[in-house]
Design a protein around this motif. Structure first.
Motif, mmCIF file in Angstrom:
data_model
loop_
_atom_site.group_PDB
_atom_site.id
_atom_site.type_symbol
_atom_site.label_atom_id
_atom_site.label_comp_id
_atom_site.label_asym_id
_atom_site.label_seq_id
_atom_site.Cartn_x
_atom_site.Cartn_y
_atom_site.Cartn_z
ATOM 1 N N GLU A 96 -76.503 0.442 20.075
ATOM 2 C CA GLU A 96 -75.621 -0.740 20.074
ATOM 3 C C GLU A 96 -76.051 -1.745 19.019
ATOM 4 O OE1 GLU A 96 -75.034 -2.840 23.825
ATOM 5 O OE2 GLU A 96 -74.624 -0.891 24.736
ATOM 6 N N GLU A 97 -77.367 -1.972 18.932
ATOM 7 C CA GLU A 97 -77.857 -2.954 17.953
ATOM 8 C C GLU A 97 -77.558 -2.491 16.531
ATOM 9 O OE1 GLU A 97 -81.933 -3.554 19.081
ATOM 10 O OE2 GLU A 97 -81.329 -4.707 20.848
ATOM 11 N N ARG B 247 -73.960 -2.973 15.798
ATOM 12 C CA ARG B 247 -73.656 -4.388 15.563
ATOM 13 C C ARG B 247 -74.025 -4.770 14.129
ATOM 14 N NH1 ARG B 247 -76.722 -6.887 19.424
ATOM 15 N NH2 ARG B 247 -75.536 -5.746 20.961
#
Ligand code: C5P
Length: 251
Positions: A232-233, A236
């Motif tokens: 997810e990071e 992002r």
């Protein structure tokens, strides 16, 4: 699929299918692509793709780096295309006749099979080779950077879609081969992540800024305490970088 998930390829560098399945089922929700390489494919055969599909994988980069005479390479590319992979690769140093045969094979094969044509990319110079190995062992007189660009341009002229290149080389390839040519970059390390055995690295946002279309990431996600969170990071960071990339409409 989001714009950032389309750009991320997670390397399933596992020897056993159970570990690869487990990682796939943790990450499939992010709609990313998965790279299956020689170790897993040779051990398990093509059925590993079905097993990973059952675990939720939808797009595969089949990283088998074919290198042989044109007829054999074209046959291998045809067989891989029938497995429904999204991306595959060959060695550019197999020469232009082999590359053209592979590109033609995919175009014709995709037309007759009804499957989408896989993205076909080439490895230019293996990053494990240094100037000495290239010059003394393989007899290539050009400096590595020049050899990379020469092979990238040949790859493009032969009708392939792009090359694998560590992010630090992406800028030079982008300027030599233009915006439509795909650059697939490994050696990605988020700021503060362990470097492991990678010598030439870039951050996810740095790689996008330098012109990479797709990022191949292994251990920073697969060895993280929480692979889902790490993924997810990364997504992002890729998403933010895409907003500012010079050619934003191409994403
Ligand atoms: O774990 P890590 O992020 O270093 O994994 C990178 C992946 O990209 C591995 O599967 C590795 O084999 C592959 N790769 C690479 N460097 C290249 C070509 C492929 O790291 N030049």
């Amino acid at each position: 699929m989001t714009l950032s998930s389309e750009r991320l390829i997670v390397a399933l560098d596992f020897a056993d299918v159970a570990s690869a399945r487990e990682m796939t089922s943790r990450l499939a929700t992010y709609d990313i692509a998965f790279k299956v390489g020689l170790e897993l494919f040779v051990a398990q055969g093509p059925r590993v793709l079905d097993e990973l599909r059952e675990a939720g994988a939808r797009r595969f980069f089949l990283d088998l780096k074919f290198h042989d005479i044109p007829n054999t390479m074209a046959g291998a590319v045809r067989s891989a295309a029938k497995e429904g992979v999204w991306m595959m690769n060959v060695h550019a140093s197999a020469g232009s006749a082999a590359l053209k045969r592979c590109a033609d094979e995919l175009t014709e094969g995709a037309g007759s099979s009804g499957l989408p044509r896989p993205i076909l990319i080439a490895v230019t110079v293996l990053t494990s080779l240094d100037e000495n190995a290239l010059g003394q062992e393989l007899g290539v007189a050009r400096p590595i950077e020049q050899q990379v660009i020469t092979l990238a341009k040949m790859t493009q002229e032969c009708g392939l879609d792009g090359v694998v290149a560590p992010a630090p080389d992406a800028r030079a390839i982008r300027s030599a081969c233009g915006d439509a040519f795909k650059i697939v970059s490994p050696g990605i390390r988020p700021a503060g992540a362990q470097i492991n055995d990678q010598a030439r690295i870039n951050t996810p946002s740095g790689a996008i800024r330098d012109g990479a279309d797709y990022l191949v990431v292994g251990r920073p996600i697969t060895q993280a305490a929480d692979p889902g969170k790490a993924c997810e990071e990364l997504l992002r960071e890729i998403g933010q970088a895409i907003l500012y990339e010079p050619n934003a409409e191409k994403a």
